[in-house]
Motif scaffolding. Structure first.
Motif, mmCIF file in Angstrom:
data_model
loop_
_atom_site.group_PDB
_atom_site.id
_atom_site.type_symbol
_atom_site.label_atom_id
_atom_site.label_comp_id
_atom_site.label_asym_id
_atom_site.label_seq_id
_atom_site.Cartn_x
_atom_site.Cartn_y
_atom_site.Cartn_z
ATOM 1 N N ARG A 67 0.811 -1.215 0.000
ATOM 2 C CA ARG A 67 0.000 0.000 0.000
ATOM 3 C C ARG A 67 0.851 1.275 0.000
ATOM 4 O O ARG A 67 0.484 2.306 -0.553
ATOM 5 N N LEU A 68 2.032 1.181 0.648
ATOM 6 C CA LEU A 68 2.928 2.344 0.714
ATOM 7 C C LEU A 68 4.036 2.224 -0.336
ATOM 8 O O LEU A 68 5.104 2.803 -0.194
ATOM 9 N N GLY A 69 3.776 1.435 -1.364
ATOM 10 C CA GLY A 69 4.731 1.329 -2.461
ATOM 11 C C GLY A 69 5.815 0.300 -2.215
ATOM 12 O O GLY A 69 6.703 0.128 -3.042
ATOM 13 N N GLY A 70 5.778 -0.361 -1.067
ATOM 14 C CA GLY A 70 6.754 -1.412 -0.789
ATOM 15 C C GLY A 70 8.112 -0.889 -0.372
ATOM 16 O O GLY A 70 9.037 -1.670 -0.166
ATOM 17 N N ASN A 71 8.294 0.434 -0.236
ATOM 18 C CA ASN A 71 9.624 0.943 0.126
ATOM 19 C C ASN A 71 9.601 1.748 1.422
ATOM 20 O O ASN A 71 10.581 2.357 1.800
#
Ligand code: SAM
Length: 232
Positions: free
Chosen positions: A78-82
């Motif tokens: 959900r948070l871009g994976g980073n």
């Protein structure tokens, strides 16, 4: 101190692999499955009264994500994976005790089986408990979640004409809303956020007994290329 739990049943789901399963229930209303209860819960007594209930909470095990060492921080897709956040601020699958929870639609109860839709559960998921959804207590209209404030944005899904025909034929054979299921799942954009797909790159996932293949002809758009019987 440790406790042991045992499944009260197992889900037979349209999702035969983790990839392309929506990240929460309801996002794909056409996602269906059957919860098959095991003895002694499968004789009708334990589910008596459930016919008066439209939705249930399922507490289940992320049986394909269990880990020996609990993670304290996770990187939610959900948070871009980073971006890393505390595991308890997310609904990540890798978590202490590996317990998941989903509110799903209860379509029918029959012969020790619960027919479910809007599910986000992998085939074979062990279910630990079922509880009726209680609207006055479980719905919180003014609730806030700054990490997951609203449903994910949908992306456009188009079809190669031959792929649409294949999907329609398999839908008829299976007696399932396969075209809708594919569109609803792919509109969530299952690809990991860090991947920037080229139009040449092919993606695939298994739904029911078919393999769905697609690509990204341009950023923010999916085109379904084929829907073919899956090879086990
Ligand atoms: N609604 C549940 C929750 O909040 O606890 C699940 C949320 S989790 C982010 C959803 C993802 O779990 C799906 O996209 C799928 O990839 C994965 N999943 C579903 N069933 C699973 C299982 N039995 N084992 C491992 N992963 C599973």
């Amino acid at each position: 101190m440790s406790y042991s739990v045992s499944p009260i049943g197992f889900v037979r789901s349209c999702f035969k692999e983790k990839f392309a399963i929506p990240r929460q229930p309801h996002l794909a209303p056409a996602a269906r499955g059957v919860l098959e209860l095991v003895a002694p819960f499968n004789n009708g007594d334990a589910v008596q009264g459930l016919e008066q209930v439209s939705h249930v909470w399922l507490l289940f095990l992320f049986h394909q994500a269990l880990e020996e060492q609990p993670r304290l921080k996770v990187r939610p897709p959900r948070l871009g994976g980073n971006q890393s956040v505390g595991v308890f601020s997310t609904r990540a699958t890798h978590r202490p005790n590996g317990i998941g929870q989903s509110v799903v639609r209860l379509d029918k109860v029959e012969d020790g089986r619960l027919w479910l839709s809007g599910i986000d559960l992998l085939d074979g998921t062990p279910v630990l408990d079922i509880k009726p959804y209680v609207p006055y207590a479980d719905s919180v209209p003014d609730a806030v979640n700054g990490i997951a404030a609203s449903a994910p944005e949908l992306i456009e899904v188009t079809w190669q004409p031959a792929a649409l025909l294949q999907a329609q034929q398999h839908a008829q054979r299976l007696g399932e809303a396969l075209v809708e299921l594919i569109e609803q799942c792919l509109a969530q954009d299952p690809r990991p956020a860090y991947q920037q797909p080229t139009p040449e790159r092919r993606y695939g996932a298994r739904l029911w007994d078919v393999d769905v293949q697609w690509h990204y002809p341009k950023p923010g758009s999916i085109c379904v290329l084929a829907v073919v019987p899956s090879v086990e």
